[in-house]
Design an enzyme around this catalytic site. Structure first.
Site, short mmCIF file in Angstrom:
data_model
loop_
_atom_site.label_atom_id
_atom_site.label_comp_id
_atom_site.label_asym_id
_atom_site.label_seq_id
_atom_site.Cartn_x
_atom_site.Cartn_y
_atom_site.Cartn_z
N THR A 204 0.84 -1.20 0.00
CA THR A 204 0.00 0.00 0.00
C THR A 204 0.87 1.25 0.00
OG1 THR A 204 -1.84 -1.08 1.09
CG2 THR A 204 -1.59 1.27 1.52
N ARG A 232 -14.03 -7.43 -0.35
CA ARG A 232 -13.34 -7.13 0.92
C ARG A 232 -12.78 -5.69 0.86
NH1 ARG A 232 -7.91 -5.35 2.31
NH2 ARG A 232 -7.43 -6.13 4.38
N GLY A 234 -10.35 -3.00 3.07
CA GLY A 234 -9.43 -2.89 4.19
C GLY A 234 -9.51 -1.53 4.86
N ASP A 235 -8.45 -1.18 5.56
CA ASP A 235 -8.43 0.06 6.33
C ASP A 235 -8.16 1.30 5.48
OD1 ASP A 235 -5.81 -1.12 5.93
OD2 ASP A 235 -5.02 0.50 7.17
N THR A 255 -0.14 1.29 6.75
CA THR A 255 -0.01 0.11 5.89
C THR A 255 0.11 -1.12 6.77
OG1 THR A 255 1.35 -1.03 4.25
CG2 THR A 255 2.51 0.51 5.69
N GLY A 256 -0.62 -2.16 6.41
CA GLY A 256 -0.57 -3.37 7.21
C GLY A 256 -1.84 -4.16 7.03
N1 ASP Z 1 -3.78 -2.03 4.61
C1 ASP Z 1 -4.01 -2.64 3.32
C2 ASP Z 1 -5.29 -3.44 3.36
O1 ASP Z 1 -5.49 -4.15 4.32
C3 ASP Z 1 -2.91 -3.54 2.87
C4 ASP Z 1 -1.53 -2.94 2.89
O2 ASP Z 1 -1.25 -2.06 3.70
O3 ASP Z 1 -0.71 -3.39 2.09
O4 ASP Z 1 -6.03 -3.38 2.42
#
Ligand code: ASP
Length: 345
Positions: A204, A232, A234-235, A255-256
């Site tokens: 990300t 789905r 994400g955050d 990111t995570g």
């Molecule tokens: N945070 C992102 C998600 O869960 C993924 C990422 O940070 O690479 O969609």
């Protein structure tokens, strides 16, 4: 990595110096596993994008414009999991998410699950400009963005052979489970050792900035996680989870593993710890990234800047692609945990 207030964060007049901070994902990034050439490509890309953002800041651009353009450039770079180069869903498609937020008035815009907008961050910006709504998904988001001039591409435009190989390796190793971009790359390399050991990073991208007027902004964009369920989210496109900006406190991009960042309300929590608990930027970031997120399964990191121009780039993984730039100073780029973020580039 935390970057405390230093001589570089204030000008001679005592006013905070504008600053741009960016990330290109965190994860299991180990030195031996990445070739020098590969490292150089990442460092070069981050450095070039920092220089572009630095030039905008130096010309007096608003923080919101700087973070939007920085993330647009990161989306255009196939090295990162956003825009072109985004990871694949379980059914081998791309569903992209992005968010922008302005700290001066808490204006925000976000899109989720878009499949044919070349730059999701520009769509998020168009949503912000509309004042309401804040978050649009799927086809509705696409129609909205197209009406406001956002460019479309065929969904295949986002395809890259590297990400497709990642999907296949994750599916072979994990079945239905989703994986962070760079973790997926680790699996791939474990199966067929390759020079590119990107295997365990979350790709990300994000940017936060303080401008010359003292305003903060944050932007984040992602393809999500490899092998994610269609639908789905994400955050990254969620205000307060993966992205947040408030001139009173801080601008944050995360990111995570998104599910943990959502449950922990990670980005807003940094702000709340500063605003309500009186923590310093460094302590608030440390609390969230190292204390709060790991028990939730929250591998990853974040970048943050406060209204005084202090920055923090903490992560609980082996590495995070990251960097920052202030006008008149050389940009700093780092990947590994043991690189000293405080030393000048
Ligand atoms: N945070 C992102 C998600 O869960 C993924 C990422 O940070 O690479 O969609």
């Amino acid at each position: 990595m935390l970057f405390p207030a230093s001589s570089t964060s204030c000008s001679a007049s005592g006013r905070p110096v504008p600053v741009l901070v960016l990330h290109g994902g965190a994860g299991t990034l180990t030195r031996g596993a990445i070739t020098p050439e590969q490292q150089a490509r990442y460092r070069g890309a981050l450095n070039d994008i920092l220089l572009a953002g630095q030039a905008l800041l130096a010309r007096g651009a608003e923080a919101l414009d700087v973070v939007t353009e920085t993330v647009r450039l990161l989306e255009e770079c196939p090295l990162f999991n956003a825009g072109r180069g985004a990871v694949y869903t379980a059914d081998a498609r791309h569903e992209l998410d992005a968010c922008v937020m302005r700290g001066s008035d808490l204006a925000a815009g976000a899109v989720a699950g878009v499949t044919r907008l070349r730059n999701p961050v520009l769509a998020a910006r168009a949503v912000l400009a509309s004042a309401s709504p804040v978050l649009l998904i799927g086809e509705g988001a696409e129609r909205f963005a197209i009406e406001r001039g956002c460019e479309t591409v065929a969904p295949e435009w986002f395809d890259t052979p590297e990400r497709l190989a990642q999907l296949h390796s994750v599916q072979a190793a994990r079945g239905a489970a989703a994986a962070l971009d760079h973790d997926a790359q680790n699996l791939l390399a474990a199966q067929a050792p390759a020079p590119l050991d990107e295997r365990a990073k979350m790709g990300t991208v994000g940017a936060v900035a303080l401008d010359a007027q003292g305003h903060l902004a944050a932007a984040t964009s992602t393809g999500g996680v490899t092998n994610k369920l269609p639908g789905r989210v994400g955050d990254s496109p969620l205000v307060g989870a993966g992205n947040y900006a408030n001139d009173r406190t801080v601008a944050v991009s995360c990111t995570g593993m998104g599910e943990a960042f959502i449950r922990g309300m990670a980005a807003y929590d940094v702000s709340a710890l500063i605003e309500y608990a009186g923590l310093s930027l460094a302590d608030a970031c440390r609390r969230v990234v190292h204390d709060k997120l790991p028990p939730l399964g929250g591998r990853g990191g974040l970048i943050a800047v406060d209204a005084q121009g202090r920055i923090a780039l903490p992560f609980n993984t082996e590495g995070m692609y990251r960097g920052w730039a202030r006008p008149g100073q050389p940009p700093v780029v780092a990947i590994y945990a043991d690189e000293d973020d405080r030393s000048p580039a």
